[in-house]
Enzyme design. Sequence first.
Site, short mmCIF file in Angstrom:
data_model
loop_
_atom_site.label_atom_id
_atom_site.label_comp_id
_atom_site.label_asym_id
_atom_site.label_seq_id
_atom_site.Cartn_x
_atom_site.Cartn_y
_atom_site.Cartn_z
N ILE A 1 -7.30 7.45 -1.12
CA ILE A 1 -7.19 5.99 -1.23
C ILE A 1 -8.05 5.46 -0.10
O ILE A 1 -7.97 5.94 1.04
CB ILE A 1 -5.71 5.52 -1.13
CG1 ILE A 1 -5.58 4.00 -1.18
CG2 ILE A 1 -5.03 6.06 0.12
CD1 ILE A 1 -4.11 3.51 -1.22
N SER A 2 -8.93 4.50 -0.39
CA SER A 2 -9.90 4.06 0.62
C SER A 2 -9.22 3.34 1.78
O SER A 2 -8.10 2.84 1.67
CB SER A 2 -10.93 3.12 -0.02
OG SER A 2 -11.57 3.76 -1.10
N GLN A 3 -9.95 3.29 2.90
CA GLN A 3 -9.52 2.57 4.10
C GLN A 3 -9.30 1.09 3.74
O GLN A 3 -10.16 0.49 3.07
CB GLN A 3 -10.63 2.72 5.13
CG GLN A 3 -10.43 2.00 6.41
CD GLN A 3 -11.70 2.00 7.25
OE1 GLN A 3 -12.72 2.60 6.86
NE2 GLN A 3 -11.66 1.34 8.37
N ARG B 1 0.82 -1.22 0.00
CA ARG B 1 0.00 0.00 0.00
C ARG B 1 0.86 1.27 0.00
O ARG B 1 0.44 2.31 -0.50
CB ARG B 1 -0.96 -0.01 1.20
CG ARG B 1 -2.08 1.05 1.12
CD ARG B 1 -3.13 0.80 2.18
NE ARG B 1 -4.29 1.69 2.09
CZ ARG B 1 -4.50 2.72 2.91
NH1 ARG B 1 -3.64 3.01 3.86
NH2 ARG B 1 -5.58 3.47 2.77
#
Length: 211
Positions: A60-62, A34
């Site tokens: 950027i999503s969780q 990530r």
Amino acid sequence: MVEVIRGHAAGGYSSVLPPEISKPVLDAMGRVPRHEFVPRRRAASAYEDRPLPIGYGQTISQPYIVALMTDLLAVKAGDKVLEIGTGSGYQAAVLADLGVEIYSIEIIPALGKAAAGRLERLGYDTAVTRVGDGYFGWPEAAPFDGIVVTAAASYVPPPLVQQLKPGGRMVIPVGRPFMMQQLVLVTKDAGGKPRTRVLLPVAFVPLTGGH
Ligand code: SAM
């Protein structure tokens, strides 16, 4: 990171939610780096379970939400999935890691271009990207086994329902922009009839575009 995304918040949510994220999805989440998908100055926070800014007012999503949406798609290697909202390319990389052929559309050209370069550099060869308004889907590549929309729509776009295969699954946040939305699962039965189920409250950036 894997530990924090393993379980669900307790109680009250749809029974469609899996009791825990499946092992193949957790393994993929563990493999995809990530930190490569966040701005360099955010790298130290890359493995925290929260969304992070990626520029242009986007995120950027969780990781937990990425894992949950991926799990809900119930993909297998060789499936074809459409993603609306490439963003950093992270969700596309997780799906590509699972052996999925992923078509991903981003409306902000600079983000789309950066994500395409990143996915290529990191070797996610089964990810194809384009810049455009994802509301209309990717008709030339349709139909899809799965569709994942990573920006909040005020309703489920009919072109996306149309481009979902019978037996396919779409995961999409639906609701008003800048408020809580509901994560919705749309399934299509063998006869092509769609069914919609509301899963849990979420908060996403809005689906934009002129549609
Ligand atoms: N999936 C991304 C990731 O893994 O980094 C996170 C996506 S971010 C929460 C939502 C993205 O949707 C933003 O990059 C935004 O520009 C994009 N977006 C918004 N409206 C769109 C549209 N109509 N078509 C395609 N992308 C759109």
